[in-house]
Scaffold this motif. Structure first.
Motif, PDB file in Angstrom:
ATOM      1  N   GLY A   1      -2.386   2.065   1.404  1.00 26.29           N
ATOM      2  CA  GLY A   1      -3.776   2.279   0.980  1.00 26.29           C
ATOM      3  C   GLY A   1      -4.418   1.015   0.453  1.00 26.29           C
ATOM      4  N   TYR A   2      -3.716   0.315  -0.430  1.00 23.64           N
ATOM      5  CA  TYR A   2      -4.304  -0.898  -1.015  1.00 23.64           C
ATOM      6  C   TYR A   2      -4.374  -2.024   0.016  1.00 23.64           C
ATOM      7  CZ  TYR A   2      -4.475   1.227  -5.606  1.00 23.64           C
ATOM      8  OH  TYR A   2      -4.796   2.043  -6.651  1.00 23.64           O
TER       9      TYR A   2
ATOM     10  N   GLU B   1      -5.013  -1.590   3.076  1.00 23.54           N
ATOM     11  CA  GLU B   1      -6.208  -1.255   3.871  1.00 23.54           C
ATOM     12  C   GLU B   1      -7.470  -1.717   3.143  1.00 23.54           C
ATOM     13  OE1 GLU B   1      -6.335   2.891   4.894  1.00 23.54           O
ATOM     14  OE2 GLU B   1      -8.331   2.717   5.779  1.00 23.54           O
ATOM     15  N   LEU B   2      -7.493  -1.480   1.811  1.00 28.63           N
ATOM     16  CA  LEU B   2      -8.662  -1.906   1.034  1.00 28.63           C
ATOM     17  C   LEU B   2      -8.854  -3.409   1.132  1.00 28.63           C
ATOM     18  CD1 LEU B   2      -8.474   0.201  -2.274  1.00 28.63           C
ATOM     19  CD2 LEU B   2     -10.124   0.429  -0.399  1.00 28.63           C
TER      20      LEU B   2
ATOM     21  N   SER C   1       0.636   4.107  -1.593  1.00 33.54           N
ATOM     22  CA  SER C   1      -0.039   3.050  -2.357  1.00 33.54           C
ATOM     23  C   SER C   1      -0.062   1.749  -1.575  1.00 33.54           C
ATOM     24  CB  SER C   1       0.678   2.822  -3.687  1.00 33.54           C
ATOM     25  OG  SER C   1       0.297   3.819  -4.607  1.00 33.54           O
TER      26      SER C   1
END
Lengths: 134, 490
Positions: free
Chosen positions: B265-266, B268-269, B262
């Motif tokens: 991933g976030y 990266e967003l 998480s």
């Protein structure tokens, strides 16, 4: 991200028991230009949703309550309604054995956690482009 | 005329049976009847004073009889002496056989006592001996302690299968006869000569123990199957600990990787969002978050990998790997960190090759570990040098530049630094999990002590070796030696 005009966006089912990851996967699927038809949190829901929606692609977490992603994957392959859909497995286990087990269960691809969003987007695009299984 | 060769009487010559009678009466005066009658007649003639020619004849007769008698007596005497010698030898042989038998008996008894005392001294392992049908004959104190029954209660009365979980002896599910259950127990040993595996023992007070049992057949002096031996070690706690460790490892795998997924991933967003670009300051802060999340992720991976190595569940994905590529990639990975510390990293390697058969990911990890260690332990202004060359491992294990008969080609990948060094007394422990050199702790070099353990495990799995030379305060060189002619065990 927009798909080519006139062509319906590929329909994707997302299943992961972790809410944060479920949303992250949903965002990545949308980034890949696909429609998320359902985002569910366990194995039985994933199976039911797949049978109801007949998605082009199912993104399945391996470790889920009720039925594991591997079990769901095997069940999807057994059912003529869902046998043709593509399956992408996501798992925290990343050993060669895990990959082999995932592919043996009938998955089309396997992505270990943690995955990069860019990597997931690329896999989703690739899987929905090659079309459904024969 | 030639004389017949003398025939010495040897003890091995068979003694003619009729003479054995003489053995019992060696001084017998029994004479042949004719000889006695002739002698008496001649003596009678002499007493009657006959004319001279008759006297001479009688004297000759008497003399002849006496001579004949003497000759026969001497012959009988010689035979008797020979027989007596043989008798004595037989008697002494018999006596020594009896002596030997007594010695052997005493030795056997001593050996049996030694065996019994050794078996009785074993209190942590169960030693159970049975007859060919499973009836218990030997039950040592270890068995008493493990299973909770004294010897007197089991020997000759109970079968070994009474102490086994019945379901493990009935593969088909049906309980089966006692003979079938025993056959199932010794099947492995019967097929392979011996058998070691875990069985569930049932104790007198109803506990279930996981016991590693070595089963071997026992033979008697004639090589006939006399029974079976069962030597058991209680593994209940050890197996429970192994299970706990496995559970812990899979818990780490899931519970630490999932939140890290998480976080990364976030991040990266946010960082890749083209519609809402970050300020330089925001990007710098989030890069720090990302770097540390990656560090945590590596640690989790290292812990998992170490657990896999310990459990023997570590497998390689073999392919042809260009070591020059591995070395250059490791230099690239370390470049930024090294530059920030003021450490120069240089590479001395051929453009391509040598190529080994191995797992590219793991070999890369091994090389990265050595380079990142070297950079960490080298103060600013220092140098780290990566060298890759071919060499020969001689039959005696030494590695040299020259190819001699019997030598095998190897690749030498060395990483040298001008860092703080490792005290010689600590070099032997370097490859132990979680070991950290005193120089690492003194200089507050971060790390948990898994890198070298992992590097060593990867090297060993590739059939290679990892060596270290170091001088405290001067620097350290780690050398990875990999065989170029063998396929590693996958």
């Amino acid at each position: 991200m927009d798909r080519d005009t006139g062509e319906a966006a590929a329909r994707v089912l997302v299943a992961d028991d972790e809410e944060d990851i479920r949303l992250l996967v949903t965002l990545a699927v949308r980034k890949a230009g696909c429609t998320v038809v359902a985002a569910v949190a366990d194995g039985p829901q994933a199976l039911a949703a797949a049978r109801a929606e007949g998605p082009d692609l199912v993104v399945l977490d391996v470790s889920m309550p009720g039925a594991t992603g591997l079990e769901v994957c095997a069940a999807l392959r057994q059912d003529p309604v869902t046998a043709g859909c593509r399956v992408l497995l996501l798992s925290a286990g990343a050993s060669p054995d895990d990959v082999a087990r995932g592919l043996a269960a009938g998955a089309d691809a396997y992505l270990p956690k943690p995955f990069t969003v860019a990597g997931l987007v690329e896999q989703v695009r690739r899987l929905v482009t090659v079309g459904s299984r024969a | 005329m030639t004389a017949a060769p003398p025939r010495p009487a040897t003890p091995s010559q068979p003694v003619p049976l009729p003479l054995t009678a003489a053995v019992h009466r060696p001084h017998s005066r029994v004479l042949p009847l004719g000889l006695a009658v002739g002698t008496v007649a001649a003596l009678g003639v002499l007493l009657l004073r006959p004319p001279a020619p008759v006297v001479a004849l009688a004297v000759a007769l008497v003399l002849g009889a006496v001579l004949e008698l003497t000759r026969r007596l001497r012959g009988q005497l010689a035979a008797a002496e020979e027989l007596e010698a043989q008798r004595l030898e037989l008697v002494s042989r018999g006596r020594s056989t009896a002596d030997e038998l007594e010695v052997a008996t005493r030795m056997m008894r001593a050996r049996a006592q030694t065996m019994t005392s050794v078996i009785d001294a074993v209190t942590e392992q169960s030693i159970i001996g049975t007859d060919p049908d499973g009836l218990i004959r030997v039950w040592n104190p270890g068995a008493e302690r493990m299973l909770g029954l004294p010897r007197a209660d089991v020997v000759r009365t109970r079968s070994i299968t009474d102490f086994h979980a019945p379901e493990e002896l009935s593969p088909e599910g049906a309980p089966g006869t006692p003979a079938e259950r025993f056959a199932a127990l010794v099947q492995g040993a019967r097929e392979h000569g011996s058998d070691v595996r875990d069985w569930t023992y049932l104790t007198a007070d109803g506990r279930r123990l996981t016991v590693s049992v070595a089963i071997t057949p026992r033979t008697d002096d004639d090589g006939e199957q006399a029974g079976w031996n069962f030597v058991g070690t209680d593994m209940t706690e050890a197996r429970a600990a192994e299970r706990l460790k496995d559970q812990f490892v899979s818990l780490i795998s899931h519970e630490l990787r999932t939140p890290l997924s998480s976080i990364l991933g976030y991040l990266e967003l946010v960082m890749d969002d083209e519609e809402q670009p970050l300020t330089d300051e925001q990007r710098q802060y989030l890069s720090t978050v990302e770097r540390n999340a990656q560090r945590l992720l590596r640690l989790v991976g290292d812990l998992l990998f170490t657990a896999q190595v310990d459990a023997g569940r570590f497998t390689l994905q073999p392919e042809d790997v260009d070591l020059a590529g591995i070395v250059r990639a490791a230099e690239e990975t370390a470049r930024v960190t090294a530059a920030a510390r003021g450490v120069t990293v240089s590479v001395e390697a051929p453009d391509t090759g040598p190529v080994v058969r191995g797992d590219a990911l793991r070999l890369g990890q091994a090389c990265d570990n050595l380079v990142s260690n070297a950079v960490k332990f080298t103060p600013g202004g220092g140098r780290v040098t990566l060298r890759l060359r071919r060499a020969w491992r001689h039959e005696d294990g030494a590695v040299g530049e020259r190819q001699v008969p019997g030598a095998r080609p190897v690749a030498l990948l060395s990483v040298s630094d001008t860092g703080v060094g490792i005290p010689s007394g600590e070099q032997g422990q370097l490859f132990t999990s979680f070991f950290r050199a005193s120089t690492a702790r003194r200089n507050a070099v971060p790390g948990v002590g898994l890198g070298l353990t992992i590097t060593k495990a990867i090297t060993t799995a590739h059939g290679g070796s990892l060596d270290v030379t170091s001088v405290e305060g001067r620097g350290t060189t780690f050398t990875l030696t990999l065989p170029l002619d063998g396929v590693p065990a996958a």
